[in-house]
Design a protein around this motif. Structure first.
Motif, PDB file in Angstrom:
ATOM      1  N   GLY A 110       2.387  -7.062  -7.105  1.00 18.35           N
ATOM      2  CA  GLY A 110       3.197  -7.142  -5.271  1.00 18.35           C
ATOM      3  C   GLY A 110       3.224  -5.456  -4.857  1.00 18.35           C
ATOM      4  O   GLY A 110       2.875  -5.301  -4.141  1.00 18.35           O
ATOM      5  N   SER A 111       4.011  -5.028  -6.360  1.00 20.38           N
ATOM      6  CA  SER A 111       5.131  -3.490  -6.267  1.00 20.38           C
ATOM      7  C   SER A 111       3.504  -2.617  -5.667  1.00 20.38           C
ATOM      8  O   SER A 111       3.677  -1.636  -4.884  1.00 20.38           O
ATOM      9  CB  SER A 111       4.723  -2.867  -7.765  1.00 20.38           C
ATOM     10  OG  SER A 111       6.393  -4.137  -7.719  1.00 20.38           O
ATOM     11  N   PHE A 143      13.407  -7.076  -0.546  1.00 19.87           N
ATOM     12  CA  PHE A 143      12.495  -7.424  -2.289  1.00 19.87           C
ATOM     13  C   PHE A 143      11.401  -6.688  -2.345  1.00 19.87           C
ATOM     14  O   PHE A 143      10.771  -7.203  -1.131  1.00 19.87           O
ATOM     15  CB  PHE A 143      12.904  -8.049  -3.514  1.00 19.87           C
ATOM     16  CG  PHE A 143      12.327  -8.048  -4.786  1.00 19.87           C
ATOM     17  CD1 PHE A 143      12.851  -6.993  -5.930  1.00 19.87           C
ATOM     18  CD2 PHE A 143      11.525  -8.730  -4.759  1.00 19.87           C
ATOM     19  CE1 PHE A 143      12.338  -6.354  -6.470  1.00 19.87           C
ATOM     20  CE2 PHE A 143      10.492  -8.073  -6.338  1.00 19.87           C
ATOM     21  CZ  PHE A 143      10.998  -7.026  -6.817  1.00 19.87           C
ATOM     22  N   GLY A 145       9.246  -5.396  -4.351  1.00 18.17           N
ATOM     23  CA  GLY A 145       8.591  -4.458  -5.942  1.00 18.17           C
ATOM     24  C   GLY A 145       8.887  -3.802  -6.801  1.00 18.17           C
ATOM     25  O   GLY A 145      10.414  -3.382  -6.178  1.00 18.17           O
ATOM     26  N   ASP A 250       5.826  -8.088   4.056  1.00 17.00           N
ATOM     27  CA  ASP A 250       5.480  -7.768   2.740  1.00 17.00           C
ATOM     28  C   ASP A 250       5.103  -9.339   2.199  1.00 17.00           C
ATOM     29  O   ASP A 250       6.626 -10.268   2.173  1.00 17.00           O
ATOM     30  CB  ASP A 250       6.643  -7.843   2.393  1.00 17.00           C
ATOM     31  CG  ASP A 250       6.347  -7.880   0.575  1.00 17.00           C
ATOM     32  OD1 ASP A 250       6.124  -8.669   0.171  1.00 17.00           O
ATOM     33  OD2 ASP A 250       7.232  -7.159  -0.307  1.00 17.00           O
ATOM     34  N   ILE A 253       5.528 -13.101  -1.617  1.00 20.78           N
ATOM     35  CA  ILE A 253       5.815 -14.302  -2.105  1.00 20.78           C
ATOM     36  C   ILE A 253       5.278 -15.855  -0.413  1.00 20.78           C
ATOM     37  O   ILE A 253       5.108 -17.100  -0.893  1.00 20.78           O
ATOM     38  CB  ILE A 253       6.780 -15.365  -2.484  1.00 20.78           C
ATOM     39  CG1 ILE A 253       7.812 -14.301  -1.142  1.00 20.78           C
ATOM     40  CG2 ILE A 253       7.215 -13.789  -3.794  1.00 20.78           C
ATOM     41  CD1 ILE A 253       9.193 -14.595  -1.031  1.00 20.78           C
TER      42      ILE A 253
HETATM   43  N1  PLP Z   1       7.658  -8.237  -3.044  1.00 24.42           N
HETATM   44  C1  PLP Z   1       7.798  -9.077  -2.696  1.00 24.42           C
HETATM   45  C2  PLP Z   1       8.351 -10.147  -1.608  1.00 24.42           C
HETATM   46  C3  PLP Z   1       7.653 -10.282  -3.599  1.00 24.42           C
HETATM   47  O1  PLP Z   1       8.644 -11.237  -4.072  1.00 24.42           O
HETATM   48  C4  PLP Z   1       7.736  -9.490  -5.187  1.00 24.42           C
HETATM   49  C5  PLP Z   1       7.819  -9.647  -6.643  1.00 24.42           C
HETATM   50  O2  PLP Z   1       8.325 -11.041  -6.740  1.00 24.42           O
HETATM   51  C6  PLP Z   1       7.570  -8.200  -4.880  1.00 24.42           C
HETATM   52  C7  PLP Z   1       6.713  -7.441  -3.551  1.00 24.42           C
HETATM   53  C8  PLP Z   1       6.562  -7.347  -6.333  1.00 24.42           C
HETATM   54  O3  PLP Z   1       4.860  -8.360  -6.804  1.00 24.42           O
HETATM   55  P1  PLP Z   1       5.180  -7.625  -8.487  1.00 24.42           P
HETATM   56  O4  PLP Z   1       6.228  -8.616  -9.471  1.00 24.42           O
HETATM   57  O5  PLP Z   1       3.827  -7.940  -8.757  1.00 24.42           O
HETATM   58  O6  PLP Z   1       4.584  -6.280  -8.307  1.00 24.42           O
END
Ligand code: PLP
Length: 437
Positions: A110-111, A143, A145, A250, A253
């Motif tokens: 996700g990041s 949030f 990442g 984003d 989730i």
């Molecule tokens: N974006 C959102 C909305 C998230 O909730 C998360 C992780 O929980 C991320 C990005 C980051 O994902 P990752 O932990 O797979 O890098």
């Protein structure tokens, strides 16, 4: 399972390391809706792993696909070379996105999806001759990442405080959670669409021609399960369109069933320009993420001589064959078992169950949408987060894994959840809140 002798070596992410190591919570197996702990207990999974195991644990179809792929084609370089599954998966992802998207860029988390989405937004404006559009807007309590850009546009103070040198030219809208106006809402709060107008203030302040993109989670998860008010995201869409600002959802989730549809964009019938995905795309089995864009963005890059690289961005493991195989198997499961509709059906039961905790000691709000819900606890004086962490630990000891962010307890089960599982999660949560000081 053998318990490791030295727990110290592993620096655990987003964890209270010392607390964990003094009293570890070790998980050694998983199947369906349950984990098995190293001491042999069955723990109901009320968090879909980390909001990623949307089709339940231990899916044989994914395991088979992964094994076959490792033995058939374990890796290909991702630059200037490719393998067929990446193209197949890109097409499958487009099929389950709302209409109007044209291309998919693969990442590993996700990041990385967030970093990619933001970089594409900046490079898009540059490609269109609009290089002044550099400012990125996020939201308080958002949030996105753990990358530098994601941390910068993110709005959870604790996630930013330790890292002094974040991106410049970033601003934030406020969040949408105002308990005096929308506490104990069932589903989307009726009040709050007007909060979107704050974007007009940022446009006035900075000038639309300096703003590249607005990134929002349609439903903010890590910031405390904040549900979008009715009409709020629609209004953000209108304002972005009016000012030429790209809108990024984003959906790390929310995608793949969480709100009772493939995406929140589909559920709410809103069309962001870019959608960031991850987590549920492989049911959490293999790390993978994806960024979905509208054709106009892709076409902006497809200029100049054909031997030129159009976007100087990517990862060694973009479109990794094993991740693609896992994702294709996962998307097949979602379709064959109609799991997004199932999530929709089960969400009414979760809503009723979670709101039954209204009136429990220390509960100051309850909210829900789809298969995401939260019970917010009054923080202890001078010790924010302590009560939530105690309740989290007590639930784990009583065989329910939930997630806590600060004093907010989140219940977000997989789409295969049964009513009895929800009962177990909510009864355990209610009881542990009641017996925790
Ligand atoms: N974006 C959102 C909305 C998230 O909730 C998360 C992780 O929980 C991320 C990005 C980051 O994902 P990752 O932990 O797979 O890098």
């Amino acid at each position: 399972m053998q318990i490791p002798n030295d727990l110290d070596a592993y620096f655990m992410p987003f964890s209270a390391n010392r607390s964990f190591k003094s009293s570890p919570r070790l998980i050694s197996g998983a199947e369906g809706m349950f984990y098995t702990t190293s001491d042999g207990r069955r723990i109901v999974d009320g968090a879909s792993g980390l909001w990623c195991v949307n089709a339940g644990h231990g899916r044989v179809e994914i395991a088979d696909a992964v094994r076959d792929q490792v033995l058939g084609l374990d890796f290909t370089p991702s630059y200037q070379v490719a393998h067929p599954l990446a193209f197949e998966l890109a097409n499958r992802v487009l099929e389950i996105m709302p209409e109007g998207y044209g291309n998919v860029f693969f990442t590993n988390s996700g990041s990385e999806s967030v970093e990619t989405a933001l970089k594409i937004a900046l490079a898009y404006h540059q490609a269109k001759g609009d290089a002044r559009r550099r400012r990125l807007i996020g939201r308080v309590r958002g949030f996105h990442g753990a990358g530098f850009a994601g941390t910068s546009v993110g709005g959870i103070a604790a996630n930013k405080r330790q890292f002094a040198n974040l991106l410049p030219e970033v601003d934030h809208l406020n969040h949408t959670h105002w308990p005096d106006k929308n506490a104990f809402s069932k589903g989307q709060p009726a009040w709050g669409a007007e909060l979107a107008d704050e974007l007009e203030n940022l446009v006035l302040l900075h000038g639309a021609d300096t703003i590249a993109a607005l990134i929002v989670e349609p439903l903010a998860g890590a910031g405390g399960v904040l549900i979008p008010p009715v009409g709020y995201l629609e209004r953000l869409r209108e304002i972005c369109t009016k000012h030429g600002i790209l809108l990024i959802f984003d959906e790390v989730i929310t995608a793949f069933g969480r709100v009772g549809a493939a995406t929140a964009a589909e559920k709410l019938n809103i069309k962001p320009d870019i959608i960031a995905l991850a987590k549920g795309i492989t049911n959490g089995v293999i790390p993978m993420g994806a960024v979905v864009i509208i054709p106009d963005i892709y076409e902006a890059f497809m200029q100049g001589p054909e031997h030129m690289i159009e976007l100087f961005h990517g990862y060694t493991y973009s479109g990794h064959p094993v991740a693609c195989a896992a994702a294709l198997a996962t998307l097949r499961i979602y379709a064959e078992e109609d799991l997004f509709n199932r999530a929709n059906e089960m969400s009414a039961y979760l809503e009723e169950a979670v709101h039954s905790l209204n009136g429990t000691k220390n509960v100051i709000d309850i909210r829900n949408m789809g298969l995401a819900s939260a019970v917010e606890l009054e923080p202890r004086d001078g010790a924010p987060g302590a009560r939530g962490f105690d309740v989290f630990k007590a639930c784990f000891a009583e065989n329910a894994l939930l997630r806590c962010t600060g004093d907010i307890m989140a219940v977000a089960p997989a789409t295969i959840v049964e009513k009895a599982h929800i009962d177990q999660m909510i009864e355990t949560l209610g009881h542990m809140i009641a017996v925790t000081d």
